[in-house]
Design a protein around this motif. Sequence first.
Motif, PDB file in Angstrom:
ATOM      1  N   GLU A  26       0.827  -1.211   0.000  1.00 39.19           N
ATOM      2  CA  GLU A  26       0.000   0.000   0.000  1.00 39.19           C
ATOM      3  C   GLU A  26       0.860   1.259   0.000  1.00 39.19           C
ATOM      4  O   GLU A  26       0.585   2.209  -0.758  1.00 39.19           O
ATOM      5  N   ASP A  27       1.918   1.286   0.818  1.00 45.09           N
ATOM      6  CA  ASP A  27       2.773   2.472   0.886  1.00 45.09           C
ATOM      7  C   ASP A  27       3.584   2.649  -0.391  1.00 45.09           C
ATOM      8  O   ASP A  27       3.808   3.772  -0.856  1.00 45.09           O
ATOM      9  N   PHE A  28       4.013   1.535  -0.992  1.00 47.01           N
ATOM     10  CA  PHE A  28       4.760   1.622  -2.248  1.00 47.01           C
ATOM     11  C   PHE A  28       3.884   2.211  -3.349  1.00 47.01           C
ATOM     12  O   PHE A  28       4.311   3.049  -4.140  1.00 47.01           O
ATOM     13  N   GLN A  29       2.635   1.766  -3.375  1.00 49.69           N
ATOM     14  CA  GLN A  29       1.714   2.273  -4.385  1.00 49.69           C
ATOM     15  C   GLN A  29       1.383   3.748  -4.152  1.00 49.69           C
ATOM     16  O   GLN A  29       1.210   4.520  -5.100  1.00 49.69           O
ATOM     17  N   GLU A  30       1.311   4.152  -2.873  1.00 51.32           N
ATOM     18  CA  GLU A  30       0.966   5.540  -2.561  1.00 51.32           C
ATOM     19  C   GLU A  30       2.127   6.497  -2.801  1.00 51.32           C
ATOM     20  O   GLU A  30       1.946   7.580  -3.365  1.00 51.32           O
ATOM     21  N   TYR A  31       3.348   6.106  -2.380  1.00 55.00           N
ATOM     22  CA  TYR A  31       4.484   7.028  -2.443  1.00 55.00           C
ATOM     23  C   TYR A  31       5.346   6.861  -3.685  1.00 55.00           C
ATOM     24  O   TYR A  31       6.116   7.761  -4.032  1.00 55.00           O
ATOM     25  N   GLY A  32       5.258   5.729  -4.343  1.00 54.92           N
ATOM     26  CA  GLY A  32       6.074   5.504  -5.517  1.00 54.92           C
ATOM     27  C   GLY A  32       7.466   5.007  -5.162  1.00 54.92           C
ATOM     28  O   GLY A  32       7.919   5.088  -4.015  1.00 54.92           O
ATOM     29  N   GLU A  33       8.171   4.501  -6.151  1.00 53.75           N
ATOM     30  CA  GLU A  33       9.464   3.865  -5.926  1.00 53.75           C
ATOM     31  C   GLU A  33      10.491   4.819  -5.330  1.00 53.75           C
ATOM     32  O   GLU A  33      11.297   4.435  -4.485  1.00 53.75           O
ATOM     33  N   GLU A  34      10.475   6.090  -5.751  1.00 49.94           N
ATOM     34  CA  GLU A  34      11.494   7.034  -5.297  1.00 49.94           C
ATOM     35  C   GLU A  34      11.328   7.433  -3.840  1.00 49.94           C
ATOM     36  O   GLU A  34      12.304   7.745  -3.162  1.00 49.94           O
ATOM     37  N   SER A  35      10.106   7.429  -3.335  1.00 47.38           N
ATOM     38  CA  SER A  35       9.843   7.915  -1.972  1.00 47.38           C
ATOM     39  C   SER A  35       9.503   6.811  -0.983  1.00 47.38           C
ATOM     40  O   SER A  35       9.285   7.080   0.197  1.00 47.38           O
ATOM     41  N   PHE A  36       9.461   5.569  -1.447  1.00 49.14           N
ATOM     42  CA  PHE A  36       9.111   4.460  -0.561  1.00 49.14           C
ATOM     43  C   PHE A  36      10.222   4.234   0.467  1.00 49.14           C
ATOM     44  O   PHE A  36      11.401   4.197   0.134  1.00 49.14           O
ATOM     45  N   PHE A  37       9.852   4.072   1.723  1.00 51.53           N
ATOM     46  CA  PHE A  37      10.820   3.914   2.806  1.00 51.53           C
ATOM     47  C   PHE A  37      11.385   2.494   2.904  1.00 51.53           C
ATOM     48  O   PHE A  37      12.353   2.263   3.606  1.00 51.53           O
ATOM     49  N   GLY A  38      10.781   1.538   2.253  1.00 55.82           N
ATOM     50  CA  GLY A  38      11.078   0.122   2.451  1.00 55.82           C
ATOM     51  C   GLY A  38      12.486  -0.294   2.083  1.00 55.82           C
ATOM     52  O   GLY A  38      13.304   0.535   1.709  1.00 55.82           O
ATOM     53  N   PRO A  39      12.781  -1.599   2.234  1.00 59.15           N
ATOM     54  CA  PRO A  39      11.798  -2.640   2.582  1.00 59.15           C
ATOM     55  C   PRO A  39      11.435  -2.630   4.064  1.00 59.15           C
ATOM     56  O   PRO A  39      12.239  -2.221   4.896  1.00 59.15           O
ATOM     57  N   TYR A  40      10.222  -3.090   4.365  1.00 58.71           N
ATOM     58  CA  TYR A  40       9.798  -3.215   5.744  1.00 58.71           C
ATOM     59  C   TYR A  40      10.367  -4.520   6.316  1.00 58.71           C
ATOM     60  O   TYR A  40      10.581  -5.477   5.588  1.00 58.71           O
ATOM     61  N   GLU A  41      10.550  -4.527   7.621  1.00 59.09           N
ATOM     62  CA  GLU A  41      11.350  -5.609   8.196  1.00 59.09           C
ATOM     63  C   GLU A  41      10.862  -5.976   9.588  1.00 59.09           C
ATOM     64  O   GLU A  41      10.434  -5.120  10.369  1.00 59.09           O
ATOM     65  N   TYR A  42      10.934  -7.276   9.892  1.00 59.13           N
ATOM     66  CA  TYR A  42      10.639  -7.768  11.240  1.00 59.13           C
ATOM     67  C   TYR A  42      11.595  -8.906  11.551  1.00 59.13           C
ATOM     68  O   TYR A  42      11.606  -9.931  10.864  1.00 59.13           O
TER      69      TYR A  42
END
Length: 308
Positions: A26-42
């Motif tokens: 969802e965040d990747f789709q909202e912010y786009g590749e340039e602004s995405f904070f990921g990858p998410y991690e646990y």
Amino acid sequence: AVDAFNLAHSQASQSYLDELQQYAVEDFQEYGEESFFGPYEYNNDLILRRADRQVLSVVSDNYEYTGGAHGGRYFSALNFDVQTGEQITLEQVITDKNLLCQALAVELSEKYWEFEFEEDYWLGILENYVTDEPIEFKPEFTWTVEYDGVSFYFGNYELVSYAGGTQEITIHYSEYPDIFNSFYFDTVEKTYVKDLTGEQWNAYVDIDSDGQADSLSVTTQYDDQYYCIESYTVKVNNSAYTFDTHAYQLETYLVKAGEENYLYVEQSAENDYETVAVYKIAPDGVEYVDQFEGGMWAFTNSESFKVI
């Protein structure tokens, strides 16, 4: 009891990973590749803290990142009565929580002296953990029963700012006998192993059972050309020994064998090749003994253990 915990823990972890994957998409789709904070991690590491005929204690060291400036590290723990399978409560181990807070404040001010906080500062925060007064967000101690005391773990933001990291304190039975139920410590056999990997840079342990905590550290020297650890130094109080190696990771264990004390340093290199260096240690000395091939597996007893 362990099987039930493993099943519940596995299911909860998988459920959380599924949520993270959904958030990431969802965040990747909202912010786009340039602004995405990921990858998410646990990440979740379970570390044995005690395993004998009385107690099985495990601490869970957790890290997660879901966007923003940084991730977060936090802890959880389980303490089982080996005979019954029931979970042990802090009230069964600690007889006076107010005295416990005072002891924690003393130890925190000494171990984390670089913060320059007085004991009263730590005590003011710790009292929130034991107060009977209604407060909106009452914190709870995360703790494990050790062979020689009780360890407490504080994640990011629990005691200090994020920049201050996390804190771990062991209150030793020999130093504060009045606040402990002696049942859990008087009959501990002197054949146990304590995993120091998470605190190898600056551990405080009572090596010779004289009631005084000794400083024990394993510090590494890095080779920037080959991207590996080229040597490490074992230090006990003011005595030190430096060992040349070629490793990418170290794991350290305090080994009690009757009246003798040893430090095992497990070194991992290419192709999962592992060796273990053995040191005889005392408050006033470090002596190299030998090295053998293989790595430790569930290392909790100096009389009976497996090398793989």
